[in-house]
Design a protein around this motif. Structure first.
Motif: not given
Length: 544
Positions: A357-386
């Motif tokens: 899932t996108a949440q696991e990817v975000l938790a694993r690579a949070r320190s390796l991403m730019s702020p814009r990519m982190e925001k995009a993945l957060s939005d994707l995780a919220l949409r898929t968590a419905k």
């Protein structure tokens, strides 16, 4: 004085114009009315002795010679009379302008319609196949996860796609040759053949100290049997014969294949053999293979015995048969309706952590991403968590027994004494019990007794036609075997004749003279009485 040459003499004596050289072979070309054929150039006369030929006649309108190859025109060209149109005609103008004529346009429209219809049918077929594949995949996943689903009736085995099994599988036990016995269902016999093939392949790999993986064994078994061999069949073999193999998940096994990596886990199969302490690994010999095959067959028969015992217990009245005396199944027991063997669990490769899932990817690579990519993945995780509403599995249907005796309606037995019904049921149960516990020798004797009335009629006909008081045994058996409706050897016919002489010594007698045996028949005795006596003896033997 020099001698003159003959060539000089003939040249001085008769000079004349040179003959025209032979005409060159004209090159056949496609006739064109616009361009006339070029005239053949005439060569100048030379100094040859041959007489010159008269000049060729002017070009006439002759039919074109047949062409050996058919001329292929380009796609935009028009075949037929349109190709011979004059340069100034409207058709020629349309072709020069790049526009197809009306006939070609109609053909293009028809071909486009046909192509569109074919594409629509192919697309519809692809959608149906895709939906069917999704249904099969979902069913396999539910079955692997152990979820309850719609089960098929055990009495009617179905094919791989839910269709009814063919008749040669559903009635396999009824079509077996030879005397009846403890026959196995068709699917059990196929499983026994799979075990034999698997044991052969594993034995070959084990004897040359090679690791037997499931991929190697699967290919070998499928080549031997011409049937599909899957892990489910291996699980069934392990469920029937648990002490036959040791299964493990190993990696770094050399496979020499591009599709399998060396680091992947593979299911390895190792035969379990009795090994004495301090000795080397034993080989899987032919005697081992035969012994293991016999054990596997006995285990299959034992599983069918369990279902047979449950069937006997469900009868009215219940029938109890000692296991050491059971020689054949109950007449109403549906052998091919026995349920399949549930496969045993095989070792599975260890589970490795995978990011799904996108949440696991975000938790694993949070320190390796730019702020814009982190925001995009957060939005994707919220949409898929419905929350989603998964479909509830269908209710499981109750399994039916493999075979049930036909029930008699109470209305049909109205007015019949219950004591009489009980006596009839007990007598029928005793008859079926005697039939199930009858040894093969006795069964063979009863079959011979059933054939004796017809054979006695044939034997009397042979004596009447031969008009002799006695006949050699070979002659009598050969004539009877030729007249009998079923194929029977003279040796087997002789056994029937000896049984006749044993049961009816007054009517038929055997006489040994030197090295031959003669058969003597009483022609005065009535044949009807002999047949009635044989039928009575057969009933008495069957009632014992």
């Amino acid at each position: 004085m020099a001698q003159p040459r003959l060539t000089d003499f003939f040249a001085r004596r008769r000079p004349g114009p040179r003959a025209a050289p032979p005409r060159a072979k004209p090159a056949w070309r496609t006739p064109s009315p616009a361009k006339p054929a070029p005239p053949t150039p005439a060569r100048a006369p030379g100094g040859s002795r041959k007489r010159a030929r008269p000049p060729a006649e002017p070009t006439r309108d002759l039919p074109a010679p047949p062409a050996r190859r058919r001329l292929r025109l380009p796609a935009d060209a028009v075949s037929g009379p349109d190709a011979l149109a004059a340069p100034g005609s409207p058709e020629q103008a349309a072709v020069s302008a790049g526009q197809p004529p009306p006939a070609a346009a109609q053909e293009d429209k028809a071909s486009s319609k046909v192509t569109l219809a074919e594409l629509k049918s192919c697309l519809q077929r692809a959608r149906e196949l895709g939906a069917r594949a999704q249904e099969l995949t979902a069913g396999a996943q539910r079955k692997a996860a152990g979820e309850p689903g719609v089960t098929e009736p055990e009495g009617q085995p179905a094919g791989p796609c839910g269709e009814e099994a063919p008749a040669y599988q559903r009635f396999h036990a009824l079509a077996l040759p030879g005397p009846p016995g403890l026959v196995l269902p068709y699917k059990y016999q196929v499983l026994a053949e799979m075990f034999r093939s698997m044991d052969t392949v594993v034995g070959m790999l084990h004897n040359r100290s090679e690791t037997a993986t499931f991929a190697k064994v699967k290919q070998g078994v499928q080549d031997m049997m011409r049937k599909r061999f899957e892990e489910r069949n291996v699980g069934q073999i392990r469920a029937v014969y648990p002490t036959s193999y040791r299964f493990r998940q190993e990696r770094n096994v050399p496979t020499f294949k591009d599709g399998v990596k060396r680091s992947d886990y593979q299911l390895t199969i190792e035969p379990l053999l009795h090994q004495e302490p301090g000795s080397t690994a034993p080989h899987l010999t032919a005697s081992h293979l035969l012994r293991r095959r016999q054990v596997f067959g006995q285990n299959l028969v034992e599983r069918v015995r369990e279902h047979h015992r449950a069937f006997l217990a469900s009868l009215n009245p219940p029938v109890v048969v000692p296991e050491d005396q059971l020689t054949r199944w109950h007449p109403r027991f549906n052998v091919d309706g026995v349920p399949d063997i549930e496969p045993a669990e095989l070792p599975q490769p260890p589970t490795t952590e995978k990011l799904a899932t996108a949440q696991e990817v975000l938790a694993r690579a949070r320190s390796l991403m730019s702020p814009r990519m982190e925001k995009a993945l957060s939005d994707l995780a919220l949409r898929t968590a419905k929350p989603s509403s998964p479909g509830s599995p269908g209710p499981a249907l109750p399994a039916t027994p493999p075979a049930t005796p036909p029930a008699v309606s109470p209305a049909a037995l109205k007015g019949v004494s219950q004591d009489l019904l009980q006596r009839i049921r007990c007598k029928e149960a005793q008859k079926q019990l005697a039939q199930m516990t009858r040894p093969p020798e006795r069964e063979q004797r009863l079959q011979r007794l059933e054939r004796l009335p017809e054979l006695a009629r044939l034997l009397r006909g042979v004596f009447v036609s031969e008009r002799k008081p006695a006949l050699p045994m070979e002659v009598a058996c050969a004539r009877m075997a030729g007249s009998y409706h079923a194929a029977m050897s003279p040796g087997e016919m002789e056994m029937h004749v000896r049984l006749l002489a044993e049961l009816l010594p007054d009517w038929l007698s055997l006489h040994r003279i030197r090295s031959d045996t003669y058969v003597k028949l009483d022609k005065v005795a009535e044949l009807a009485g002999v047949l009635a006596q044989l039928a009575r003896l057969a009933r008495a033997e069957a009632a014992l």
